[in-house]
Design a protein around this motif. Structure first.
Motif, mmCIF file in Angstrom:
data_model
loop_
_atom_site.group_PDB
_atom_site.id
_atom_site.type_symbol
_atom_site.label_atom_id
_atom_site.label_comp_id
_atom_site.label_asym_id
_atom_site.label_seq_id
_atom_site.Cartn_x
_atom_site.Cartn_y
_atom_site.Cartn_z
ATOM 1 N N ASN A 173 24.368 20.245 -29.192
ATOM 2 C CA ASN A 173 23.010 19.811 -28.802
ATOM 3 C C ASN A 173 22.026 20.924 -29.138
ATOM 4 N N GLY A 174 21.288 20.746 -30.226
ATOM 5 C CA GLY A 174 20.353 21.788 -30.699
ATOM 6 C C GLY A 174 20.920 22.409 -31.960
ATOM 7 N N GLY A 177 19.908 24.529 -34.301
ATOM 8 C CA GLY A 177 19.012 25.581 -34.803
ATOM 9 C C GLY A 177 19.823 26.786 -35.235
ATOM 10 N N THR A 178 19.274 27.979 -34.990
ATOM 11 C CA THR A 178 19.916 29.222 -35.444
ATOM 12 C C THR A 178 21.379 29.304 -34.998
ATOM 13 N N ILE A 179 21.636 29.136 -33.720
ATOM 14 C CA ILE A 179 23.001 29.253 -33.198
ATOM 15 C C ILE A 179 23.770 27.955 -33.444
ATOM 16 N N LYS A 220 18.977 16.810 -33.329
ATOM 17 C CA LYS A 220 17.683 17.393 -33.705
ATOM 18 C C LYS A 220 16.610 16.651 -32.907
ATOM 19 N N CYS A 275 22.999 24.340 -27.622
ATOM 20 C CA CYS A 275 22.347 25.405 -28.392
ATOM 21 C C CYS A 275 20.851 25.141 -28.448
ATOM 22 N N ALA A 276 20.341 24.491 -27.422
ATOM 23 C CA ALA A 276 18.897 24.246 -27.309
ATOM 24 C C ALA A 276 18.216 25.567 -26.957
ATOM 25 N N PRO A 277 16.897 25.665 -27.150
ATOM 26 C CA PRO A 277 16.213 26.906 -26.765
ATOM 27 C C PRO A 277 16.470 27.226 -25.292
ATOM 28 N N LEU A 292 16.201 25.421 -21.100
ATOM 29 C CA LEU A 292 16.273 23.954 -21.002
ATOM 30 C C LEU A 292 17.557 23.531 -20.287
ATOM 31 N N GLN A 299 24.387 28.758 -23.736
ATOM 32 C CA GLN A 299 24.255 30.046 -24.434
ATOM 33 C C GLN A 299 23.560 31.060 -23.531
ATOM 34 N N GLY A 303 20.741 32.323 -23.392
ATOM 35 C CA GLY A 303 19.353 32.143 -22.958
ATOM 36 C C GLY A 303 19.268 31.522 -21.576
ATOM 37 N N ARG A 334 15.961 43.702 -31.906
ATOM 38 C CA ARG A 334 15.126 43.100 -32.962
ATOM 39 C C ARG A 334 14.024 42.271 -32.261
ATOM 40 N N ASP A 386 14.114 36.665 -34.816
ATOM 41 C CA ASP A 386 15.102 36.314 -35.843
ATOM 42 C C ASP A 386 14.379 36.160 -37.181
ATOM 43 N N GLN A 415 22.583 39.619 -34.183
ATOM 44 C CA GLN A 415 22.254 38.757 -33.031
ATOM 45 C C GLN A 415 22.466 37.274 -33.302
HETATM 46 P P1 NAD Z 1 16.491 27.934 -32.073
HETATM 47 O O1 NAD Z 1 15.103 27.741 -31.630
HETATM 48 O O2 NAD Z 1 16.757 28.572 -33.385
HETATM 49 O O3 NAD Z 1 17.260 26.531 -32.084
HETATM 50 C C1 NAD Z 1 17.170 25.616 -31.037
HETATM 51 C C2 NAD Z 1 17.325 24.208 -31.600
HETATM 52 O O4 NAD Z 1 17.273 23.281 -30.523
HETATM 53 C C3 NAD Z 1 16.200 23.825 -32.539
HETATM 54 O O5 NAD Z 1 16.753 23.122 -33.639
HETATM 55 C C4 NAD Z 1 15.302 22.935 -31.705
HETATM 56 O O6 NAD Z 1 14.648 21.978 -32.480
HETATM 57 C C5 NAD Z 1 16.330 22.263 -30.817
HETATM 58 N N1 NAD Z 1 15.768 21.747 -29.559
HETATM 59 C C6 NAD Z 1 14.516 21.888 -29.075
HETATM 60 N N2 NAD Z 1 14.396 21.245 -27.896
HETATM 61 C C7 NAD Z 1 15.607 20.704 -27.638
HETATM 62 C C8 NAD Z 1 16.119 19.909 -26.581
HETATM 63 N N3 NAD Z 1 15.349 19.544 -25.555
HETATM 64 N N4 NAD Z 1 17.410 19.534 -26.617
HETATM 65 C C9 NAD Z 1 18.195 19.891 -27.651
HETATM 66 N N5 NAD Z 1 17.763 20.648 -28.689
HETATM 67 C C10 NAD Z 1 16.481 21.029 -28.689
HETATM 68 O O7 NAD Z 1 17.210 28.724 -30.891
HETATM 69 P P2 NAD Z 1 18.499 29.637 -31.010
HETATM 70 O O8 NAD Z 1 18.096 30.986 -31.437
HETATM 71 O O9 NAD Z 1 19.554 28.936 -31.777
HETATM 72 O O10 NAD Z 1 18.894 29.774 -29.479
HETATM 73 C C11 NAD Z 1 19.700 28.808 -28.827
HETATM 74 C C12 NAD Z 1 20.343 29.465 -27.625
HETATM 75 O O11 NAD Z 1 21.183 30.526 -28.069
HETATM 76 C C13 NAD Z 1 19.360 30.095 -26.622
HETATM 77 O O12 NAD Z 1 19.922 30.012 -25.342
HETATM 78 C C14 NAD Z 1 19.346 31.546 -27.069
HETATM 79 O O13 NAD Z 1 18.950 32.426 -26.051
HETATM 80 C C15 NAD Z 1 20.794 31.736 -27.433
HETATM 81 N N6 NAD Z 1 21.053 32.849 -28.357
HETATM 82 C C16 NAD Z 1 20.240 33.084 -29.426
HETATM 83 C C17 NAD Z 1 20.528 34.139 -30.260
HETATM 84 C C18 NAD Z 1 19.655 34.457 -31.439
HETATM 85 O O14 NAD Z 1 19.603 35.586 -31.870
HETATM 86 N N7 NAD Z 1 18.951 33.529 -32.015
HETATM 87 C C19 NAD Z 1 21.644 34.937 -30.045
HETATM 88 C C20 NAD Z 1 22.497 34.626 -28.980
HETATM 89 C C21 NAD Z 1 22.187 33.585 -28.138
#
Ligand code: NAD
Length: 376
Positions: A39-40, A42-44, A65, A119-121, A124, A142, A144, A202, A205, A337
Motif C-alpha cells: 500500500n503506497g 513510492g520510494t520504499i 497508487k 509504504c504510505a507517507p 497515515l 514503516q 515513519g 540527508r 531523498d 536511507q
Molecule cells: P513516498 O512519498 O516516496 O511514497 C509514498 C507513496 O504512498 C506515494 O506513492 C504516495 O502517492 C502514496 N500514498 C499517498 N497517500 C497514500 C495513502 N493514503 N495510502 C496509500 N498510499 C498513499 O514515501 P516513502 O519515502 O516511500 O516513505 C514511506 C514510509 O517509509 C514512511 O513511513 C517513511 O517514513 C518510511 N521510510 C522512508 C525512507 C526514505 O528514505 N524515503 C526510509 C525508511 C523509511
C-alpha cells in the motif's frame, strides 16, 4: 488445478475463506506462496515490491497508487496488479481516464492478501491500521510511524523471533536499522553498551523536491533525538542517546558513533572490523586505500554493485575510521536511507507469517534471491 500439501496447509492457515480461495483461483494464483500487498508504491514501496517479487516463497498480489501518476508505469512494467489506495470511487475512476488498468480499491486488494506492507507517507498509519484490521490482514508499517501504533517493531538481527506470527509490526527507520546492524552484534559479543551517536542526516531523498535545507546545516532541536529510543524498541541491551543534524545532501546519512564498551571486552579495532565483516548486510572497507572517503564514492560503488536504483542494502563502515581507546570505541557508518530497510521488510513478512524462525536463514534467503533477481 491440483492442490499440493503446501496449498492445503496454506488454506488452513488462512482459516479457509471460500471467497478468498475463489478469488485466488480465479486470478490463477499459486496458493502456496505468501500473498503480499504493497500500500503506497513510492520510494520504499516500489523497492519492497521488487524485493518480494525476487523471493521464491512470496508474490506481489497488488500495489496501490493514489492516482495515475508516473509510478503506475513501473507497476505495469513489472506486472504488479494496480489498485487504488482507497475505496473512494473518484480515486478509482481517476485511473479510467488514463491508460492504466486499475483492478479496484484497497479493500479488494486486502481481500486477496495475507500481509500488507504499508509504504504510505508517514503518519497515515492510524487511518490505514483500522482498514487492515477490518480486512483481517497482517500488516507491516514503516519507520515513519510510531512504535505505539502496533506496540511491536522489527529489525532482522535484533528481534525477528519476537515478531513470529504477530498480526502487525513496524520495520524501524533507516537510521535505526543502521544502528541495529552494527550495535546488536557488538552487544551480543560483549554485553550492555552505552552509546552516544550524532546522526548527520540527508535533507531529502533524490526524488523529493519538497524538503530541505538546501543551503544550511539544521540541528534537530529536540535533544536527544527520537532515534535512540527507537533502537530500544527492538533491543534492550543498548543504552543510547542520539543527536541529529540535517545537511544539504540527498544520498546518504552518516552516523558518528561513540560506544562505551563493558570492562574486559577484549576487543580492538581490528577484531571489531573482523566481526562486522562477518555480519550480514554490513560492508567494512578501508576508506583511504580504496579512495572511498565520502558518501559520494560509497554511492558510486553501490551503483557498480548493480542493484536497481543504485541501492545499497548494506550499512557501510569505514575500517580506518574504527578506533578503540581504552574501553571506548569510535566509528563512522553510512546508511543508504532509501534501501537499507528493503530486505528487512522481506524478513519481516516471513516472521509475521511464521514461516522462518531463524533470522539468519531468512536474511540469507532474502539476499541471495535479490542477488539472483538482479543477476549479481
Ligand atoms: P513516498 O512519498 O516516496 O511514497 C509514498 C507513496 O504512498 C506515494 O506513492 C504516495 O502517492 C502514496 N500514498 C499517498 N497517500 C497514500 C495513502 N493514503 N495510502 C496509500 N498510499 C498513499 O514515501 P516513502 O519515502 O516511500 O516513505 C514511506 C514510509 O517509509 C514512511 O513511513 C517513511 O517514513 C518510511 N521510510 C522512508 C525512507 C526514505 O528514505 N524515503 C526510509 C525508511 C523509511
Amino acid at each position: 488445478m491440483l492442490l499440493t500439501l503446501a496449498d492445503i496447509r496454506y488454506v488452513h492457515r488462512r482459516h479457509f475463506d471460500p471467497w478468498i480461495l475463489f478469488e485466488r483461483l480465479r486470478r490463477g494464483a499459486n496458493l502456496s506462496l505468501i500473498k503480499v500487498a504493497i500500500n503506497g508504491f513510492g520510494t520504499i514501496g516500489k523497492r519492497v515490491a521488487d524485493a518480494v517479487d525476487a523471493q521464491a516463497d512470496m508474490e506481489i498480489v497488488g500495489v496501490t497508487k493514489t492516482g495515475p501518476s508516473f509510478g503506475c508505469e513501473l507497476a505495469e512494467k513489472r506486472g504488479f496488479p494496480l489498485f487504488a489506495a482507497s475505496d473512494d470511487s473518484e480515486m478509482i475512476e481517476s485511473f479510467e481516464e488514463s491508460h492504466f488498468k486499475c483492478e479496484g480499491g484497497l479493500s479488494q486488494l486486502l481481500s486477496i492478501a495475507d500481509v500488507v506492507v504499508d509504504c504510505a507517507p508517514g503518519k497515515l498509519g492510524q487511518h490505514n491500521l483500522s482498514k487492515y484490521k477490518y480486512a483481517g490482514v497482517k500488516h507491516i508499517f514503516q519507520g515513519g510511524e510510531k512504535h505505539s501504533l502496533t506496540g511491536l517493531s522489527y529489525s532482522s538481527s535484533a528481534n525477528h523471533s519476537e515478531n513470529l506470527n504477530a498480526e502487525g509490526t513496524r520495520v524501524v527507520s533507516c537510521n535505526t536499522t543502521g544502528l541495529s546492524r552494527t550495535l546488536v552484534p557488538l552487544s551480543e559479543h560483549c554485553g550492555t553498551l552505552r552509546v552516544e551517536c550524532t546522526m548527520i542526516r540527508r535533507s531529502a531523498d533524490p526524488g523529493d523536491s519538497k524538503r530541505g535545507p538546501i543551503n544550511a546545516i539544521k540541528p534537530v532541536l529536540k535533544v536527544p533525538s527520537h532515534h535512540g529510543p527507537d533502537l530500544k524498541t527492538v533491543t534492550s541491551d543498548i543504552e543510547i542517546n542520539t543527536l541529529a543534524v540535517a545537511v544539504p545532501t540527498t544520498i546518504m546519512h552518516v552516523h558518528s558513533i561513540i560506544v562505551d564498551l563493558p570492562a574486559n571486552h577484549g576487543l580492538d579495532s581490528q577484531s571489531i572490523a573482523e566481526m562486522w565483516k562477518k555480519t550480514p548486510r554490513v560492508i567494512v572497507m578501508e576508506g583511504e586505500s580504496n579512495r572511498i572517503t565520502s558518501t559520494a564514492e560509497v554511492m558510486e560503488m553501490a551503483r557498480d554493485i548493480g542493484r536497481k536504483w543504485g541501492d545499497l542494502h548494506e550499512i557501510f563502515v569505514w575500517e580506518d575510521g574504527i578506533s578503540v581507546i581504552g574501553d571506548r570505541l569510535y566509528f563512522f557508518q553510512a546508511i543508504h536511507q532509501e534501501s537499507d530497510v528493503v530486505p528487512e521488510n522481506v524478513d519481516c513478512i516471513r516472521a509475521l507469517m511464521g514461516v522462518e524462525d531463524d533470522w539468519r536463514n531468512s536474511v540469507s534467503m532474502t539476499d541471495s534471491a535479490i542477488n539472483q533477481y538482479y543477476s549479481l
